[in-house]
Write a protein that holds these residues in place. Structure first.
Motif, mmCIF file in Angstrom:
data_model
loop_
_atom_site.group_PDB
_atom_site.id
_atom_site.type_symbol
_atom_site.label_atom_id
_atom_site.label_comp_id
_atom_site.label_asym_id
_atom_site.label_seq_id
_atom_site.Cartn_x
_atom_site.Cartn_y
_atom_site.Cartn_z
ATOM 1 N N UNK A 1 118.318 107.807 -69.649
ATOM 2 C CA UNK A 1 118.331 106.915 -70.812
ATOM 3 C C UNK A 1 116.903 106.702 -71.303
ATOM 4 N N UNK A 2 116.767 106.338 -72.580
ATOM 5 C CA UNK A 2 115.451 105.950 -73.088
ATOM 6 C C UNK A 2 114.918 104.842 -72.192
ATOM 7 N N UNK A 3 113.657 104.926 -71.822
ATOM 8 C CA UNK A 3 113.070 103.956 -70.895
ATOM 9 C C UNK A 3 111.637 103.629 -71.277
ATOM 10 N N UNK A 4 111.187 102.493 -70.788
ATOM 11 C CA UNK A 4 109.781 102.124 -70.853
ATOM 12 C C UNK A 4 109.237 102.327 -69.445
ATOM 13 N N UNK A 5 108.125 103.055 -69.343
ATOM 14 C CA UNK A 5 107.510 103.288 -68.042
ATOM 15 C C UNK A 5 106.252 102.445 -67.921
ATOM 16 N N UNK A 6 106.197 101.698 -66.821
ATOM 17 C CA UNK A 6 104.973 100.965 -66.483
ATOM 18 C C UNK A 6 104.672 101.234 -65.017
ATOM 19 N N UNK A 7 103.470 101.652 -64.740
ATOM 20 C CA UNK A 7 103.004 101.862 -63.371
ATOM 21 C C UNK A 7 103.953 102.737 -62.548
ATOM 22 N N UNK A 8 104.562 103.743 -63.188
ATOM 23 C CA UNK A 8 105.467 104.645 -62.476
ATOM 24 C C UNK A 8 106.884 104.135 -62.317
ATOM 25 N N UNK A 9 107.180 102.952 -62.848
ATOM 26 C CA UNK A 9 108.526 102.380 -62.776
ATOM 27 C C UNK A 9 109.181 102.462 -64.149
ATOM 28 N N UNK A 10 110.478 102.791 -64.150
ATOM 29 C CA UNK A 10 111.221 102.944 -65.391
ATOM 30 C C UNK A 10 112.110 101.741 -65.643
ATOM 31 N N UNK A 11 111.999 101.185 -66.834
ATOM 32 C CA UNK A 11 112.851 100.087 -67.286
ATOM 33 C C UNK A 11 113.735 100.668 -68.386
ATOM 34 N N UNK A 12 115.040 100.787 -68.108
ATOM 35 C CA UNK A 12 115.969 101.385 -69.062
ATOM 36 C C UNK A 12 116.099 100.510 -70.302
ATOM 37 N N UNK A 13 116.218 101.163 -71.456
ATOM 38 C CA UNK A 13 116.445 100.458 -72.713
ATOM 39 C C UNK A 13 117.934 100.489 -73.032
ATOM 40 N N UNK A 14 118.476 99.342 -73.424
ATOM 41 C CA UNK A 14 119.888 99.246 -73.792
ATOM 42 C C UNK A 14 120.031 98.168 -74.858
ATOM 43 N N UNK A 15 121.148 98.188 -75.546
ATOM 44 C CA UNK A 15 121.483 97.118 -76.489
ATOM 45 C C UNK A 15 122.650 96.346 -75.911
ATOM 46 N N UNK A 16 122.485 95.057 -75.834
ATOM 47 C CA UNK A 16 123.550 94.179 -75.354
ATOM 48 C C UNK A 16 123.739 93.087 -76.385
ATOM 49 N N UNK A 17 124.942 92.999 -76.894
ATOM 50 C CA UNK A 17 125.202 92.010 -77.938
ATOM 51 C C UNK A 17 124.318 92.230 -79.150
ATOM 52 N N UNK A 18 123.966 93.477 -79.418
ATOM 53 C CA UNK A 18 123.121 93.799 -80.564
ATOM 54 C C UNK A 18 121.633 93.635 -80.325
ATOM 55 N N UNK A 19 121.242 93.116 -79.150
ATOM 56 C CA UNK A 19 119.825 92.913 -78.838
ATOM 57 C C UNK A 19 119.338 93.977 -77.865
ATOM 58 N N UNK A 20 118.109 94.394 -78.052
ATOM 59 C CA UNK A 20 117.482 95.349 -77.145
ATOM 60 C C UNK A 20 117.088 94.628 -75.862
ATOM 61 N N UNK A 21 117.385 95.227 -74.709
ATOM 62 C CA UNK A 21 117.008 94.668 -73.409
ATOM 63 C C UNK A 21 116.362 95.767 -72.569
ATOM 64 N N UNK A 22 115.576 95.349 -71.590
ATOM 65 C CA UNK A 22 115.013 96.239 -70.572
ATOM 66 C C UNK A 22 115.775 95.972 -69.281
#
Length: 137
Positions: A96-117
């Protein structure tokens, strides 16, 4: 009756989580993200109070600062800083599209129309965390 059924179906579909099929704009990501709630068992196991707030500040210059981020091996909370990036699904463990910080991946998703990590802290133990954007930059 069929109109009522169609209307109900539209409401249900509109409230479902949306798959993120395209790269989000940086403007959707910049700002302060805070964790709704770190897993209680994780916090108990590391001796931290349930009131701990985990947060990530994503900046327009590609830098980030993060406080009380859950990490494993050993389980702990840590503060981080450095560069962040958006990572294509073909390059992430989750696909999934993700944000990477310091080698860790935070998945991007939409919940209730809002973007979440979403952060998988420990898949085997079921430890997950969800971050909401509180302020934009």
């Amino acid at each position: 009756m069929s109109k009522l059924l169609c209307a109900a179906l539209l409401v249900v579909l509109a409230s479902c989580d949306d798959a993120l099929n395209s790269k989000p704009a940086n403007s959707e990501l910049l700002g302060l993200w805070t964790c709704k709630q770190l897993p209680a068992k994780f916090l108990k196991n590391i001796g931290s109070p349930a009131s701990v707030v985990s947060s990530i500040q994503l900046n327009g210059d590609g830098s980030f600062t993060a406080q009380s981020i859950a990490k494993r091996s050993p389980d702990r909370l840590t503060d981080l800083q450095g560069k962040w990036s958006i990572v294509d699904p073909s390059m992430t463990p989750s696909g999934k599209w993700s944000v990477e910080i310091d080698g860790y991946f935070f998945r991007l998703a939409r919940k209730g129309g809002k973007l979440v990590l979403e952060q998988s802290i420990d898949v085997l133990k079921g430890y997950e965390a969800e971050f909401e954007r509180k302020t934009s930059r």
